[in-house]
Design an enzyme around this catalytic site. Structure first.
Site, short mmCIF file in Angstrom:
data_model
loop_
_atom_site.label_atom_id
_atom_site.label_comp_id
_atom_site.label_asym_id
_atom_site.label_seq_id
_atom_site.Cartn_x
_atom_site.Cartn_y
_atom_site.Cartn_z
N ASP A 1 -2.76 -5.18 0.43
CA ASP A 1 -2.49 -6.15 0.66
C ASP A 1 -3.28 -6.64 1.59
O ASP A 1 -3.46 -8.10 1.89
CB ASP A 1 -1.09 -6.57 0.67
N MET B 1 0.56 -1.24 0.30
CA MET B 1 0.26 -0.36 -0.21
C MET B 1 0.53 1.11 0.27
O MET B 1 1.91 1.88 0.42
CB MET B 1 -1.10 0.13 0.97
#
Length: 498
Positions: free
Chosen positions: A239, A81
Protein backbone atom coordinates in the site's frame (compact mmCIF):
# COMPACT_ATOMS: atom_id res chain seq x y z
CA UNK A 1 -13.10 4.30 -23.88
CA UNK A 2 -11.03 1.71 -22.06
CA UNK A 3 -10.35 1.54 -18.34
CA UNK A 4 -8.21 -0.12 -15.70
CA UNK A 5 -9.23 -1.08 -12.17
CA UNK A 6 -7.22 -0.45 -9.02
CA UNK A 7 -8.05 -2.59 -5.98
CA UNK A 8 -6.87 -1.28 -2.61
CA UNK A 9 -7.12 -3.93 0.11
CA UNK A 10 -7.11 -1.92 3.32
CA UNK A 11 -7.41 -2.79 6.99
CA UNK A 12 -11.08 -1.85 7.31
CA UNK A 13 -12.35 -2.09 3.72
CA UNK A 14 -11.48 -2.90 0.13
CA UNK A 15 -11.79 -0.06 -2.35
CA UNK A 16 -12.04 -0.43 -6.13
CA UNK A 17 -11.60 2.41 -8.62
CA UNK A 18 -12.30 2.50 -12.35
CA UNK A 19 -9.79 4.83 -14.04
CA UNK A 20 -9.68 6.19 -17.58
CA UNK A 21 -6.53 6.94 -19.67
CA UNK A 22 -6.37 10.51 -18.31
CA UNK A 23 -6.22 9.31 -14.73
CA UNK A 24 -9.79 10.31 -13.95
CA UNK A 25 -11.61 8.08 -11.49
CA UNK A 26 -14.85 7.38 -13.31
CA UNK A 27 -16.39 5.28 -10.53
CA UNK A 28 -15.38 3.84 -7.17
CA UNK A 29 -16.82 1.48 -4.57
CA UNK A 30 -15.90 0.22 -1.11
CA UNK A 31 -16.84 -2.86 0.89
CA UNK A 32 -16.10 -3.01 4.61
CA UNK A 33 -15.12 -6.10 6.58
CA UNK A 34 -14.56 -6.77 10.29
CA UNK A 35 -11.36 -6.73 12.32
CA UNK A 36 -10.93 -9.25 15.14
CA UNK A 37 -9.00 -8.66 18.37
CA UNK A 38 -9.37 -12.00 20.18
CA UNK A 39 -6.69 -11.14 22.76
CA UNK A 40 -4.76 -8.09 23.95
CA UNK A 41 -2.27 -6.97 21.27
CA UNK A 42 -3.78 -9.35 18.68
CA UNK A 43 -5.22 -8.15 15.38
CA UNK A 44 -6.61 -10.65 12.87
CA UNK A 45 -8.91 -10.93 9.86
CA UNK A 46 -10.56 -13.75 7.97
CA UNK A 47 -8.91 -13.86 4.52
CA UNK A 48 -12.21 -14.99 3.03
CA UNK A 49 -13.73 -11.65 4.02
CA UNK A 50 -11.18 -9.93 1.77
CA UNK A 51 -12.04 -12.19 -1.15
CA UNK A 52 -15.79 -11.78 -0.76
CA UNK A 53 -15.47 -8.01 -0.32
CA UNK A 54 -13.27 -7.67 -3.39
CA UNK A 55 -15.61 -9.66 -5.63
CA UNK A 56 -18.67 -7.74 -4.41
CA UNK A 57 -16.90 -4.41 -4.86
CA UNK A 58 -15.83 -5.29 -8.40
CA UNK A 59 -19.36 -6.36 -9.26
CA UNK A 60 -20.89 -3.16 -7.83
CA UNK A 61 -18.27 -1.09 -9.68
CA UNK A 62 -19.18 -2.69 -13.00
CA UNK A 63 -22.92 -2.44 -12.35
CA UNK A 64 -22.88 1.22 -11.34
CA UNK A 65 -20.51 2.30 -14.10
CA UNK A 66 -22.31 0.52 -16.91
CA UNK A 67 -18.93 -0.12 -18.51
CA UNK A 68 -18.69 -3.16 -20.76
CA UNK A 69 -16.38 -5.89 -19.40
CA UNK A 70 -14.42 -5.79 -22.67
CA UNK A 71 -13.47 -2.15 -21.89
CA UNK A 72 -11.45 -3.17 -18.83
CA UNK A 73 -7.83 -3.68 -19.88
CA UNK A 74 -6.49 -4.83 -16.55
CA UNK A 75 -6.67 -5.02 -12.77
CA UNK A 76 -3.94 -4.49 -10.21
CA UNK A 77 -3.71 -4.33 -6.44
CA UNK A 78 -2.52 -2.38 -3.48
CA UNK A 79 -2.55 -4.12 -0.13
CA UNK A 80 -2.01 -3.69 3.57
CA UNK A 81 1.56 -4.79 4.29
CA UNK A 82 3.11 -7.48 6.50
CA UNK A 83 -0.04 -9.53 7.21
CA UNK A 84 0.58 -13.29 7.40
CA UNK A 85 -1.60 -15.72 5.47
CA UNK A 86 -0.51 -19.37 5.61
CA UNK A 87 -1.97 -21.66 2.95
CA UNK A 88 -1.83 -25.43 2.53
CA UNK A 89 -1.15 -27.38 -0.65
CA UNK A 90 -4.68 -26.70 -1.90
CA UNK A 91 -4.47 -22.97 -1.28
CA UNK A 92 -6.68 -23.01 1.79
CA UNK A 93 -5.90 -20.48 4.53
CA UNK A 94 -4.88 -22.43 7.63
CA UNK A 95 -5.71 -19.80 10.25
CA UNK A 96 -6.90 -16.18 10.43
CA UNK A 97 -4.46 -13.66 8.99
CA UNK A 98 -2.22 -11.93 11.53
CA UNK A 99 -2.18 -8.24 10.57
CA UNK A 100 0.40 -5.46 10.43
CA UNK A 101 -0.94 -3.84 13.62
CA UNK A 102 -0.71 -7.04 15.68
CA UNK A 103 1.95 -6.66 18.39
CA UNK A 104 2.06 -10.11 20.01
CA UNK A 105 5.52 -10.91 18.61
CA UNK A 106 7.91 -8.93 20.82
CA UNK A 107 9.68 -12.11 21.99
CA UNK A 108 10.12 -13.28 18.40
CA UNK A 109 11.61 -9.90 17.43
CA UNK A 110 14.22 -10.22 20.19
CA UNK A 111 14.98 -13.75 18.97
CA UNK A 112 15.55 -12.48 15.43
CA UNK A 113 17.90 -9.76 16.66
CA UNK A 114 19.85 -12.16 18.88
CA UNK A 115 20.15 -14.79 16.13
CA UNK A 116 21.06 -12.52 13.21
CA UNK A 117 22.74 -9.54 14.88
CA UNK A 118 23.99 -7.05 12.29
CA UNK A 119 23.16 -9.43 9.43
CA UNK A 120 19.49 -8.44 9.71
CA UNK A 121 20.09 -4.82 8.70
CA UNK A 122 22.72 -5.86 6.16
CA UNK A 123 20.34 -8.23 4.36
CA UNK A 124 16.77 -7.14 5.10
CA UNK A 125 17.64 -3.44 5.66
CA UNK A 126 15.03 -3.17 8.40
CA UNK A 127 14.83 -3.80 12.11
CA UNK A 128 12.77 -6.62 13.59
CA UNK A 129 9.45 -5.03 14.48
CA UNK A 130 6.27 -6.64 15.73
CA UNK A 131 4.35 -5.62 12.61
CA UNK A 132 6.61 -7.46 10.15
CA UNK A 133 5.92 -10.92 8.75
CA UNK A 134 8.87 -13.05 9.87
CA UNK A 135 8.13 -12.51 13.59
CA UNK A 136 4.57 -13.68 12.89
CA UNK A 137 5.83 -16.83 11.19
CA UNK A 138 8.06 -17.55 14.19
CA UNK A 139 5.13 -16.97 16.55
CA UNK A 140 3.14 -19.62 14.67
CA UNK A 141 6.21 -21.88 14.65
CA UNK A 142 6.43 -21.65 18.45
CA UNK A 143 2.75 -21.54 19.38
CA UNK A 144 0.94 -23.40 16.58
CA UNK A 145 3.56 -25.78 15.12
CA UNK A 146 0.86 -28.04 13.70
CA UNK A 147 -0.36 -25.13 11.57
CA UNK A 148 3.08 -24.26 10.22
CA UNK A 149 3.77 -27.92 9.43
CA UNK A 150 0.77 -27.90 7.05
CA UNK A 151 1.79 -24.64 5.34
CA UNK A 152 2.87 -24.84 1.73
CA UNK A 153 3.36 -21.08 1.33
CA UNK A 154 3.03 -17.83 3.19
CA UNK A 155 1.29 -14.98 1.39
CA UNK A 156 0.55 -11.35 2.13
CA UNK A 157 -3.06 -10.10 2.09
CA UNK A 158 -3.34 -8.80 -1.48
CA UNK A 159 -1.39 -11.81 -2.78
CA UNK A 160 -3.90 -14.17 -1.22
CA UNK A 161 -6.79 -12.26 -2.82
CA UNK A 162 -5.04 -12.22 -6.18
CA UNK A 163 -4.39 -15.96 -5.89
CA UNK A 164 -8.09 -16.58 -5.23
CA UNK A 165 -8.99 -14.48 -8.27
CA UNK A 166 -6.45 -16.02 -10.66
CA UNK A 167 -5.14 -19.28 -9.19
CA UNK A 168 -1.59 -17.89 -9.43
CA UNK A 169 0.84 -17.60 -6.49
CA UNK A 170 3.26 -14.67 -6.50
CA UNK A 171 4.55 -11.79 -4.39
CA UNK A 172 5.97 -8.51 -5.65
CA UNK A 173 9.22 -7.02 -4.37
CA UNK A 174 7.67 -4.00 -2.64
CA UNK A 175 5.53 -6.20 -0.40
CA UNK A 176 8.20 -8.88 0.03
CA UNK A 177 10.54 -6.19 1.40
CA UNK A 178 8.28 -5.91 4.45
CA UNK A 179 8.63 -9.57 5.44
CA UNK A 180 12.25 -9.52 6.77
CA UNK A 181 12.91 -12.55 4.55
CA UNK A 182 13.94 -10.64 1.44
CA UNK A 183 17.48 -9.63 0.57
CA UNK A 184 16.32 -6.14 -0.40
CA UNK A 185 19.40 -5.13 -2.39
CA UNK A 186 19.70 -8.30 -4.48
CA UNK A 187 15.91 -8.79 -4.79
CA UNK A 188 15.82 -12.46 -3.79
CA UNK A 189 14.65 -14.47 -0.80
CA UNK A 190 17.40 -14.81 1.80
CA UNK A 191 18.36 -18.42 2.39
CA UNK A 192 20.57 -17.23 5.24
CA UNK A 193 17.66 -15.74 7.16
CA UNK A 194 15.30 -18.64 6.42
CA UNK A 195 17.86 -21.27 7.46
CA UNK A 196 18.63 -19.40 10.70
CA UNK A 197 15.06 -20.16 11.82
CA UNK A 198 14.66 -23.61 10.28
CA UNK A 199 12.26 -22.35 7.63
CA UNK A 200 12.29 -23.99 4.18
CA UNK A 201 12.84 -21.42 1.44
CA UNK A 202 10.05 -23.20 -0.44
CA UNK A 203 7.55 -21.50 1.87
CA UNK A 204 8.28 -18.23 0.03
CA UNK A 205 6.28 -17.59 -3.18
CA UNK A 206 7.90 -16.63 -6.48
CA UNK A 207 8.92 -12.99 -6.77
CA UNK A 208 7.65 -10.67 -9.50
CA UNK A 209 7.67 -6.99 -10.45
CA UNK A 210 4.61 -5.00 -9.37
CA UNK A 211 3.60 -4.35 -12.98
CA UNK A 212 4.08 -7.97 -14.10
CA UNK A 213 1.05 -9.91 -15.32
CA UNK A 214 0.18 -12.75 -12.95
CA UNK A 215 -2.63 -14.41 -14.84
CA UNK A 216 -6.23 -13.73 -15.78
CA UNK A 217 -9.48 -14.13 -13.88
CA UNK A 218 -10.76 -17.60 -13.12
CA UNK A 219 -14.05 -18.24 -14.96
CA UNK A 220 -16.13 -18.39 -11.78
CA UNK A 221 -14.56 -15.17 -10.48
CA UNK A 222 -15.16 -13.41 -13.79
CA UNK A 223 -18.82 -14.40 -13.70
CA UNK A 224 -19.26 -13.31 -10.08
CA UNK A 225 -17.54 -9.96 -10.62
CA UNK A 226 -19.07 -9.05 -13.97
CA UNK A 227 -15.73 -9.13 -15.79
CA UNK A 228 -14.27 -11.31 -18.54
CA UNK A 229 -12.10 -14.40 -17.88
CA UNK A 230 -9.53 -12.83 -20.22
CA UNK A 231 -9.12 -9.76 -17.99
CA UNK A 232 -5.41 -9.29 -17.32
CA UNK A 233 -4.34 -9.23 -13.66
CA UNK A 234 -1.10 -7.56 -12.58
CA UNK A 235 0.80 -8.24 -9.37
CA UNK A 236 0.37 -4.90 -7.61
CA UNK A 237 2.30 -3.54 -4.68
CA UNK A 238 2.42 -2.74 -1.00
CA UNK A 239 0.00 0.00 0.00
CA UNK A 240 2.78 2.46 0.76
CA UNK A 241 4.57 1.77 -2.53
CA UNK A 242 1.27 2.23 -4.39
CA UNK A 243 0.53 5.36 -2.39
CA UNK A 244 3.91 6.67 -3.55
CA UNK A 245 3.02 5.91 -7.17
CA UNK A 246 -0.35 7.60 -6.78
CA UNK A 247 1.41 10.69 -5.42
CA UNK A 248 4.03 10.74 -8.18
CA UNK A 249 6.97 9.82 -5.94
CA UNK A 250 9.08 8.58 -8.83
CA UNK A 251 12.33 10.51 -8.66
CA UNK A 252 15.05 11.72 -6.31
CA UNK A 253 13.91 14.37 -3.84
CA UNK A 254 10.22 13.43 -4.10
CA UNK A 255 8.60 12.95 -0.70
CA UNK A 256 5.09 12.02 0.42
CA UNK A 257 3.15 12.25 3.66
CA UNK A 258 0.20 9.87 3.92
CA UNK A 259 -2.12 10.06 6.89
CA UNK A 260 -4.55 7.18 7.16
CA UNK A 261 -5.02 4.79 10.08
CA UNK A 262 -1.25 4.94 10.34
CA UNK A 263 0.92 7.80 9.10
CA UNK A 264 3.75 7.49 6.60
CA UNK A 265 6.56 9.72 5.44
CA UNK A 266 8.11 8.26 2.31
CA UNK A 267 10.98 9.47 0.11
CA UNK A 268 12.24 8.05 -3.20
CA UNK A 269 15.69 6.43 -3.19
CA UNK A 270 17.78 5.09 -6.07
CA UNK A 271 20.86 3.94 -4.11
CA UNK A 272 20.41 0.25 -3.32
CA UNK A 273 23.41 0.32 -0.98
CA UNK A 274 22.05 3.05 1.31
CA UNK A 275 22.10 1.79 4.91
CA UNK A 276 20.31 3.93 7.49
CA UNK A 277 20.94 1.34 10.23
CA UNK A 278 17.25 0.64 10.68
CA UNK A 279 16.34 4.17 11.81
CA UNK A 280 13.66 4.17 9.10
CA UNK A 281 12.40 1.48 6.75
CA UNK A 282 14.17 0.77 3.46
CA UNK A 283 11.93 -1.02 0.97
CA UNK A 284 11.80 -1.88 -2.72
CA UNK A 285 9.60 0.47 -4.74
CA UNK A 286 6.97 -0.68 -7.24
CA UNK A 287 9.11 0.93 -9.93
CA UNK A 288 11.74 -1.50 -11.17
CA UNK A 289 15.09 -1.35 -9.34
CA UNK A 290 14.05 1.65 -7.24
CA UNK A 291 13.62 1.93 -3.49
CA UNK A 292 12.07 4.19 -0.87
CA UNK A 293 12.87 5.13 2.70
CA UNK A 294 9.94 5.42 5.05
CA UNK A 295 9.04 6.34 8.60
CA UNK A 296 5.78 5.24 10.22
CA UNK A 297 3.53 6.60 12.95
CA UNK A 298 1.37 3.66 14.02
CA UNK A 299 -1.64 5.67 15.21
CA UNK A 300 -1.91 8.78 13.03
CA UNK A 301 -5.47 9.07 11.74
CA UNK A 302 -6.36 6.41 14.28
CA UNK A 303 -5.48 8.86 17.06
CA UNK A 304 -7.97 11.38 15.68
CA UNK A 305 -10.63 8.70 15.23
CA UNK A 306 -10.05 7.44 18.79
CA UNK A 307 -10.27 10.98 20.16
CA UNK A 308 -13.51 11.73 18.30
CA UNK A 309 -15.20 8.46 19.25
CA UNK A 310 -14.16 8.79 22.90
CA UNK A 311 -14.77 12.49 23.54
CA UNK A 312 -17.02 13.79 20.74
CA UNK A 313 -18.89 10.81 19.33
CA UNK A 314 -21.94 12.93 18.49
CA UNK A 315 -19.92 15.21 16.19
CA UNK A 316 -18.88 14.62 12.59
CA UNK A 317 -15.19 15.03 11.75
CA UNK A 318 -15.98 18.33 10.01
CA UNK A 319 -17.74 19.60 13.13
CA UNK A 320 -14.89 18.44 15.36
CA UNK A 321 -12.26 20.23 13.24
CA UNK A 322 -14.34 23.37 12.67
CA UNK A 323 -12.86 25.38 15.55
CA UNK A 324 -9.24 24.25 15.15
CA UNK A 325 -8.16 27.36 13.22
CA UNK A 326 -9.33 29.58 16.08
CA UNK A 327 -6.84 27.95 18.44
CA UNK A 328 -3.27 29.31 18.39
CA UNK A 329 -0.35 27.16 17.23
CA UNK A 330 0.82 25.08 20.16
CA UNK A 331 -2.75 24.65 21.47
CA UNK A 332 -2.10 27.05 24.34
CA UNK A 333 0.51 24.81 25.93
CA UNK A 334 -1.25 21.47 25.39
CA UNK A 335 0.84 18.68 23.87
CA UNK A 336 -0.28 15.26 22.62
CA UNK A 337 1.85 12.22 21.71
CA UNK A 338 0.08 9.73 19.40
CA UNK A 339 1.53 6.57 20.94
CA UNK A 340 -1.87 5.02 21.67
CA UNK A 341 -0.95 1.81 19.78
CA UNK A 342 2.75 1.84 20.60
CA UNK A 343 5.15 3.42 18.12
CA UNK A 344 7.39 2.52 15.21
CA UNK A 345 9.50 5.51 14.05
CA UNK A 346 11.81 6.60 15.55
CA UNK A 347 10.87 4.58 18.62
CA UNK A 348 10.14 0.89 17.84
CA UNK A 349 8.35 0.37 21.15
CA UNK A 350 5.23 -1.73 21.66
CA UNK A 351 4.84 -0.60 25.30
CA UNK A 352 4.92 3.18 24.90
CA UNK A 353 1.50 4.87 25.17
CA UNK A 354 0.10 8.29 24.39
CA UNK A 355 -0.03 11.39 26.56
CA UNK A 356 -1.77 14.72 26.91
CA UNK A 357 0.65 17.03 28.71
CA UNK A 358 -0.01 20.56 29.91
CA UNK A 359 -3.78 20.31 30.45
CA UNK A 360 -5.44 23.14 32.34
CA UNK A 361 -8.99 24.29 33.01
CA UNK A 362 -8.89 26.78 30.16
CA UNK A 363 -8.51 24.13 27.49
CA UNK A 364 -11.59 23.33 25.41
CA UNK A 365 -12.48 20.52 23.04
CA UNK A 366 -10.99 22.56 20.19
CA UNK A 367 -7.68 22.89 22.06
CA UNK A 368 -7.54 19.12 22.51
CA UNK A 369 -8.46 18.53 18.86
CA UNK A 370 -5.73 20.86 17.61
CA UNK A 371 -3.24 19.23 19.99
CA UNK A 372 -4.09 15.81 18.51
CA UNK A 373 -3.48 17.10 14.98
CA UNK A 374 -0.21 18.73 16.05
CA UNK A 375 0.98 15.64 17.89
CA UNK A 376 0.36 13.42 14.87
CA UNK A 377 2.24 15.90 12.68
CA UNK A 378 5.15 16.18 15.13
CA UNK A 379 5.47 12.41 15.05
CA UNK A 380 5.66 12.47 11.25
CA UNK A 381 8.24 15.27 11.38
CA UNK A 382 10.52 12.91 13.31
CA UNK A 383 10.61 10.72 10.20
CA UNK A 384 11.20 13.74 7.95
CA UNK A 385 14.18 14.76 10.09
CA UNK A 386 15.74 11.30 9.74
CA UNK A 387 15.35 11.50 5.95
CA UNK A 388 16.95 14.95 6.01
CA UNK A 389 19.84 13.60 8.10
CA UNK A 390 20.52 11.07 5.31
CA UNK A 391 21.46 14.01 3.11
CA UNK A 392 18.16 14.62 1.33
CA UNK A 393 16.73 18.10 0.99
CA UNK A 394 12.98 18.14 1.60
CA UNK A 395 11.33 21.35 0.47
CA UNK A 396 8.10 19.90 -0.95
CA UNK A 397 5.87 17.15 0.39
CA UNK A 398 2.86 15.64 -1.41
CA UNK A 399 0.03 15.08 1.07
CA UNK A 400 -2.41 12.21 0.65
CA UNK A 401 -4.94 10.43 2.87
CA UNK A 402 -7.07 11.95 5.62
CA UNK A 403 -4.43 14.57 6.35
CA UNK A 404 -4.99 16.06 2.89
CA UNK A 405 -8.69 16.70 3.41
CA UNK A 406 -8.57 19.61 5.89
CA UNK A 407 -7.04 22.99 5.02
CA UNK A 408 -6.06 23.82 8.60
CA UNK A 409 -4.21 20.51 8.90
CA UNK A 410 -2.47 21.01 5.54
CA UNK A 411 -1.19 24.42 6.65
CA UNK A 412 -0.15 22.89 9.97
CA UNK A 413 1.89 20.27 8.11
CA UNK A 414 3.63 23.02 6.10
CA UNK A 415 4.49 24.93 9.28
CA UNK A 416 5.65 21.89 11.28
CA UNK A 417 7.59 20.23 8.43
CA UNK A 418 9.11 23.49 7.21
CA UNK A 419 8.21 22.50 3.64
CA UNK A 420 5.57 23.33 1.03
CA UNK A 421 2.66 20.90 1.11
CA UNK A 422 1.14 19.92 -2.23
CA UNK A 423 -2.46 18.77 -2.41
CA UNK A 424 -3.42 16.80 -5.50
CA UNK A 425 -6.41 17.46 -7.75
CA UNK A 426 -7.63 13.86 -7.42
CA UNK A 427 -6.23 12.08 -4.38
CA UNK A 428 -6.93 8.36 -4.46
CA UNK A 429 -3.72 7.22 -2.79
CA UNK A 430 -2.86 3.51 -3.04
CA UNK A 431 -5.91 2.75 -5.21
CA UNK A 432 -4.60 5.15 -7.85
CA UNK A 433 -1.15 3.57 -7.59
CA UNK A 434 -2.70 0.16 -8.21
CA UNK A 435 -4.54 1.54 -11.25
CA UNK A 436 -1.26 3.00 -12.54
CA UNK A 437 0.40 -0.41 -12.31
CA UNK A 438 -2.46 -1.89 -14.33
CA UNK A 439 -2.24 0.94 -16.89
CA UNK A 440 1.51 0.52 -17.31
CA UNK A 441 1.26 -3.28 -17.33
CA UNK A 442 -1.45 -3.12 -19.97
CA UNK A 443 0.79 -1.05 -22.21
CA UNK A 444 -0.94 2.32 -21.92
CA UNK A 445 2.35 4.09 -21.16
CA UNK A 446 6.05 3.55 -21.84
CA UNK A 447 6.96 4.08 -18.17
CA UNK A 448 5.42 4.64 -14.76
CA UNK A 449 6.81 8.16 -14.92
CA UNK A 450 4.83 8.84 -18.10
CA UNK A 451 1.76 7.39 -16.43
CA UNK A 452 2.26 9.70 -13.44
CA UNK A 453 2.49 12.73 -15.73
CA UNK A 454 -0.85 11.82 -17.30
CA UNK A 455 -2.63 10.78 -14.10
CA UNK A 456 -1.42 13.16 -11.38
CA UNK A 457 -2.16 16.91 -11.20
CA UNK A 458 -1.38 19.28 -8.28
CA UNK A 459 -4.31 21.35 -7.05
CA UNK A 460 -3.08 23.58 -4.21
CA UNK A 461 0.17 24.38 -2.43
CA UNK A 462 0.48 25.39 1.24
CA UNK A 463 3.70 27.21 2.14
CA UNK A 464 5.19 27.53 5.64
CA UNK A 465 4.39 30.61 7.70
CA UNK A 466 7.81 31.67 9.01
CA UNK A 467 6.50 32.83 12.40
CA UNK A 468 4.43 29.70 12.96
CA UNK A 469 7.26 27.45 11.76
CA UNK A 470 9.69 29.02 14.27
CA UNK A 471 7.16 28.53 17.08
CA UNK A 472 6.65 24.90 16.11
CA UNK A 473 10.41 24.29 16.05
CA UNK A 474 10.48 25.06 19.77
CA UNK A 475 7.46 22.91 20.57
CA UNK A 476 8.85 20.05 18.48
CA UNK A 477 11.94 19.99 20.68
CA UNK A 478 9.65 19.56 23.71
CA UNK A 479 7.68 16.86 21.90
CA UNK A 480 10.88 14.91 21.34
CA UNK A 481 11.52 14.87 25.10
CA UNK A 482 8.21 13.23 25.95
CA UNK A 483 9.19 9.72 24.85
CA UNK A 484 12.25 9.47 27.08
CA UNK A 485 10.39 11.12 29.98
CA UNK A 486 7.46 8.68 29.85
CA UNK A 487 9.04 5.42 28.65
CA UNK A 488 9.78 4.00 32.09
CA UNK A 489 6.33 4.96 33.39
CA UNK A 490 4.67 3.19 30.47
CA UNK A 491 6.75 0.06 30.97
CA UNK A 492 5.46 -0.09 34.56
CA UNK A 493 1.88 0.70 33.52
CA UNK A 494 2.01 -2.14 30.97
CA UNK A 495 1.70 -4.56 33.88
CA UNK A 496 -1.79 -3.25 34.57
CA UNK A 497 -3.20 -3.36 31.03
CA UNK A 498 -5.99 -5.84 30.51
Amino acid sequence: MNYVIGVDLGTSAVKTVLVDPKGKVAFEHSEAYPLSRPQTNWSEQNPEDWVKGTIVSLKRLMEVSGVEPSQVDGISFSGQMHGLVLVDGEGKALRPAILWNDTRTTAQCRKIEKTLGGKLIEIARNRALEGFTLPKILWVQENEPEVLSQAELFLLPKDYVRYRLTGDYAMDYSDAAGTLLLDVGSKQWSSEIAEAFNLPLSICPRLVESFEQTGTLLPEIAEASGLLPSTKVFAGGADNACGALGAGILGEGRTMCSIGTSGVVLSYESNKDLNLEGKVHFFNHSEKDAFYIMGVTLAAGHSLTWFKETFAAEKSFDELLHGVNDIPAGSSGLLFTPYISGERTPHPDANIRGSFIGMDSGHTLSHFTRAVLEGITFSLRESIEIVRESGKEITEVVAIGGGAKNEAWLQMQADIFGASIIKLESEQGPAMGAAMLAAYGAGWFESLGACAEAFIRPAETYTPNAEQAALYDGIFALYQDVYSQTRELNEKLALYRK
